[in-house]
Design a protein around this motif. Sequence first.
Motif, PDB file in Angstrom:
ATOM      1  N   THR A   1      31.863  28.406  45.126  1.00  0.00           N
ATOM      2  CA  THR A   1      32.792  29.029  44.971  1.00  0.00           C
ATOM      3  C   THR A   1      33.524  29.512  45.480  1.00  0.00           C
ATOM      4  O   THR A   1      33.673  28.273  46.845  1.00  0.00           O
TER       5      THR A   1
ATOM      6  N   TRP B   1      39.183  31.970  43.484  1.00  0.00           N
ATOM      7  CA  TRP B   1      38.270  32.106  41.708  1.00  0.00           C
ATOM      8  C   TRP B   1      37.490  33.208  41.703  1.00  0.00           C
ATOM      9  O   TRP B   1      38.271  33.319  40.257  1.00  0.00           O
TER      10      TRP B   1
ATOM     11  N   ARG C   1      39.782  35.459  38.729  1.00  0.00           N
ATOM     12  CA  ARG C   1      39.094  35.519  36.917  1.00  0.00           C
ATOM     13  C   ARG C   1      38.771  36.990  37.240  1.00  0.00           C
ATOM     14  O   ARG C   1      37.773  37.291  36.001  1.00  0.00           O
TER      15      ARG C   1
ATOM     16  N   CYS D   1      26.501  50.376  31.455  1.00  0.00           N
ATOM     17  CA  CYS D   1      28.025  50.384  32.540  1.00  0.00           C
ATOM     18  C   CYS D   1      28.182  52.614  31.700  1.00  0.00           C
ATOM     19  O   CYS D   1      28.880  52.368  32.275  1.00  0.00           O
TER      20      CYS D   1
ATOM     21  N   ARG E   1      26.139  31.981  40.347  1.00  0.00           N
ATOM     22  CA  ARG E   1      27.124  32.667  40.524  1.00  0.00           C
ATOM     23  C   ARG E   1      27.971  33.206  39.546  1.00  0.00           C
ATOM     24  O   ARG E   1      29.239  33.296  39.554  1.00  0.00           O
TER      25      ARG E   1
ATOM     26  N   MET F   1      23.482  37.027  32.059  1.00  0.00           N
ATOM     27  CA  MET F   1      25.155  37.026  31.015  1.00  0.00           C
ATOM     28  C   MET F   1      25.332  35.891  30.397  1.00  0.00           C
ATOM     29  O   MET F   1      25.782  35.233  31.089  1.00  0.00           O
TER      30      MET F   1
ATOM     31  N   GLY G   1      28.705  35.223  30.256  1.00  0.00           N
ATOM     32  CA  GLY G   1      30.199  36.223  30.539  1.00  0.00           C
ATOM     33  C   GLY G   1      31.354  36.260  29.827  1.00  0.00           C
ATOM     34  O   GLY G   1      32.079  37.378  29.171  1.00  0.00           O
ATOM     35  N   ASN G   2      31.590  35.167  29.506  1.00  0.00           N
ATOM     36  CA  ASN G   2      32.709  34.452  28.370  1.00  0.00           C
ATOM     37  C   ASN G   2      32.390  35.731  27.123  1.00  0.00           C
ATOM     38  O   ASN G   2      33.682  36.735  26.560  1.00  0.00           O
TER      39      ASN G   2
ATOM     40  N   HIS H   1      36.223  51.446  32.845  1.00  0.00           N
ATOM     41  CA  HIS H   1      35.074  50.982  33.563  1.00  0.00           C
ATOM     42  C   HIS H   1      35.451  49.902  34.602  1.00  0.00           C
ATOM     43  O   HIS H   1      36.339  48.962  34.130  1.00  0.00           O
TER      44      HIS H   1
ATOM     45  N   ALA I   1      35.205  46.489  35.763  1.00  0.00           N
ATOM     46  CA  ALA I   1      33.936  45.711  35.678  1.00  0.00           C
ATOM     47  C   ALA I   1      34.734  44.057  35.666  1.00  0.00           C
ATOM     48  O   ALA I   1      34.278  43.660  36.438  1.00  0.00           O
ATOM     49  N   ASN I   2      35.977  44.287  35.140  1.00  0.00           N
ATOM     50  CA  ASN I   2      36.836  43.462  35.679  1.00  0.00           C
ATOM     51  C   ASN I   2      38.226  43.506  35.528  1.00  0.00           C
ATOM     52  O   ASN I   2      38.635  43.717  34.363  1.00  0.00           O
TER      53      ASN I   2
ATOM     54  N   PHE J   1      32.162  50.090  29.009  1.00  0.00           N
ATOM     55  CA  PHE J   1      31.577  49.377  28.369  1.00  0.00           C
ATOM     56  C   PHE J   1      30.610  48.627  28.940  1.00  0.00           C
ATOM     57  O   PHE J   1      30.798  48.163  30.567  1.00  0.00           O
TER      58      PHE J   1
HETATM   59  N1  COA Z   1      32.657  30.496  41.300  1.00  0.00           N
HETATM   60  C1  COA Z   1      33.186  28.967  40.596  1.00  0.00           C
HETATM   61  N2  COA Z   1      33.041  28.852  38.999  1.00  0.00           N
HETATM   62  C2  COA Z   1      32.491  29.686  38.370  1.00  0.00           C
HETATM   63  C3  COA Z   1      31.722  31.298  39.020  1.00  0.00           C
HETATM   64  C4  COA Z   1      31.937  30.761  40.462  1.00  0.00           C
HETATM   65  N3  COA Z   1      31.203  32.376  41.138  1.00  0.00           N
HETATM   66  N4  COA Z   1      31.037  31.379  38.169  1.00  0.00           N
HETATM   67  C5  COA Z   1      31.514  30.599  36.841  1.00  0.00           C
HETATM   68  N5  COA Z   1      32.308  29.479  37.462  1.00  0.00           N
HETATM   69  C6  COA Z   1      32.008  28.411  36.461  1.00  0.00           C
HETATM   70  C7  COA Z   1      31.320  28.081  35.496  1.00  0.00           C
HETATM   71  O1  COA Z   1      30.307  27.496  35.927  1.00  0.00           O
HETATM   72  C8  COA Z   1      32.549  27.516  34.408  1.00  0.00           C
HETATM   73  O2  COA Z   1      32.203  26.013  34.918  1.00  0.00           O
HETATM   74  P1  COA Z   1      32.158  24.650  33.830  1.00  0.00           P
HETATM   75  O3  COA Z   1      33.643  24.900  33.229  1.00  0.00           O
HETATM   76  O4  COA Z   1      31.781  23.503  35.075  1.00  0.00           O
HETATM   77  O5  COA Z   1      31.155  24.873  33.065  1.00  0.00           O
HETATM   78  C9  COA Z   1      33.782  27.912  34.561  1.00  0.00           C
HETATM   79  O6  COA Z   1      33.407  28.250  35.798  1.00  0.00           O
HETATM   80  C10 COA Z   1      34.231  29.073  33.590  1.00  0.00           C
HETATM   81  O7  COA Z   1      33.034  29.557  33.574  1.00  0.00           O
HETATM   82  P2  COA Z   1      33.257  31.130  32.664  1.00  0.00           P
HETATM   83  O8  COA Z   1      32.312  32.016  32.608  1.00  0.00           O
HETATM   84  O9  COA Z   1      34.320  30.259  31.476  1.00  0.00           O
HETATM   85  O10 COA Z   1      34.337  31.553  34.084  1.00  0.00           O
HETATM   86  P3  COA Z   1      34.901  33.243  33.072  1.00  0.00           P
HETATM   87  O11 COA Z   1      37.209  32.675  32.547  1.00  0.00           O
HETATM   88  O12 COA Z   1      34.709  33.263  31.896  1.00  0.00           O
HETATM   89  O13 COA Z   1      34.852  34.071  33.988  1.00  0.00           O
HETATM   90  C11 COA Z   1      33.149  35.715  33.764  1.00  0.00           C
HETATM   91  C12 COA Z   1      33.519  34.433  34.545  1.00  0.00           C
HETATM   92  C13 COA Z   1      31.881  36.510  34.205  1.00  0.00           C
HETATM   93  C14 COA Z   1      33.986  36.073  35.366  1.00  0.00           C
HETATM   94  C15 COA Z   1      33.596  35.968  33.084  1.00  0.00           C
HETATM   95  O14 COA Z   1      32.854  35.387  32.116  1.00  0.00           O
HETATM   96  C16 COA Z   1      33.634  38.147  32.874  1.00  0.00           C
HETATM   97  O15 COA Z   1      34.616  38.437  33.924  1.00  0.00           O
HETATM   98  N6  COA Z   1      32.760  38.379  32.376  1.00  0.00           N
HETATM   99  C17 COA Z   1      32.463  39.816  31.650  1.00  0.00           C
HETATM  100  C18 COA Z   1      31.779  40.413  32.989  1.00  0.00           C
HETATM  101  C19 COA Z   1      31.842  41.316  32.737  1.00  0.00           C
HETATM  102  O16 COA Z   1      31.962  42.698  32.709  1.00  0.00           O
HETATM  103  N7  COA Z   1      30.075  42.291  32.508  1.00  0.00           N
HETATM  104  C20 COA Z   1      29.719  43.253  32.437  1.00  0.00           C
HETATM  105  C21 COA Z   1      30.169  44.053  31.556  1.00  0.00           C
HETATM  106  S1  COA Z   1      29.841  45.894  31.771  1.00  0.00           S
END
Ligand code: COA
Length: 330
Positions: free
Chosen positions: A28, A32, A36, A113, A152, A217, A219-220, A254, A256-257, A314
């Motif tokens: 990572t 990134w 994100r 959460c 990751r 999770m 994530g998306n 909250h 989270a992100n 949430f």
């Molecule tokens: N570093 C680098 N790359 C990463 C990574 C990290 N820490 N985590 C995931 N990736 C990669 C994935 O493997 C994927 O690679 P690929 O395209 O080669 O398969 C790419 O990044 C995109 O993955 P994706 O899951 O679609 O990314 P995203 O933009 O959705 O971001 C999160 C991932 C987890 C940050 C995001 O989905 C998120 O925050 N979701 C909500 C989570 C949350 O808040 N949960 C608690 C709710 S209370």
Amino acid sequence: MYASLKSIGSYVPEKIMTNHDFEKIIDTSDEWIQKRTGIAERRIAAEDQTTSDLGALAAKKAIERADIDKSEIDMVICATLSPDYLCMPSTACVICEKIGISNVMAFDVSAACSGFVYILQIAKSFIESGTKKNILLIGAEKISTLVDYTDRGTCILFGDGAGAAIISATEDKNEAILDIHASADGTYADLLITPGCGTKNPCSHDMVDNKLQYIKMSGNEVFKVAVKTLTQDVVDILENNQIQSSDIDIFIPHQANLRIIEAVRAKLNFPKEKTVFTVGKYGNTSAASIPMAINDAYEEGRLKHGDLMLLDTFGGGFTWASALVRFGGK
Ligand code: COA
């Protein structure tokens, strides 16, 4: 009789884990993660610190600030998804022992959460019914024990910490918790789940080998439902109370992100200066996230008596909740 949030406190562990620390253990980059999630660093509890240790320290601060004696507290509720013990005793009971409270009703609530706003609703009901007068609420997490530091997609998101509040009876509506809306939809259960250690996948060597004790999770998908639900929840609670978003003094979502918070804020047209952001320095601390954010706003001098807070959260379950709260502290 109304319920009032009279004081707030928090505790964050000393150890900071930065995004650069993650660069050394997974594939990572700081760039990134920041882009994100908005997270730069998070706190990690010491190995010998438990969730109840964090919760007890936050609780002591909230009691001190409420200007009451702990003997006046007649109920203790802890929201957590990382309890000291899986089954018993509850983390609330352990916290009571640590801070010297006994012979009161004490229990945990599991709503991920959304836990803190859920227990706020419980406290509000007990106080408005006249059953209790001073309730200690704690949101505490040592979530680092549930995180797979080889995954990751999840490990970069979470951090440890605790927040606490005293909810007391008042006759003054200008310092009251006005309304809370809490809900859930179990059809989303599999999108954010710790599959192991419960009755579904009891502790076994196989369970551990398959890493089922850790948070899994999608994530998306979580992201999309979170934005939609958090936004709708705010629209509903404002409409039900005939309150305009411009009447809100401070929006405490909250943490989270950052992208989730910004999407909700943009849809609701909340100004940035009226929104609290702690996700950058603490990551997602689950049930501790909301009280820790209230505490930060308080310590930064952004909260004064009577200010109207909008809470919005949430989490896994899925669960969600929002609240309109006039700050009752000094
Ligand atoms: N570093 C680098 N790359 C990463 C990574 C990290 N820490 N985590 C995931 N990736 C990669 C994935 O493997 C994927 O690679 P690929 O395209 O080669 O398969 C790419 O990044 C995109 O993955 P994706 O899951 O679609 O990314 P995203 O933009 O959705 O971001 C999160 C991932 C987890 C940050 C995001 O989905 C998120 O925050 N979701 C909500 C989570 C949350 O808040 N949960 C608690 C709710 S209370």
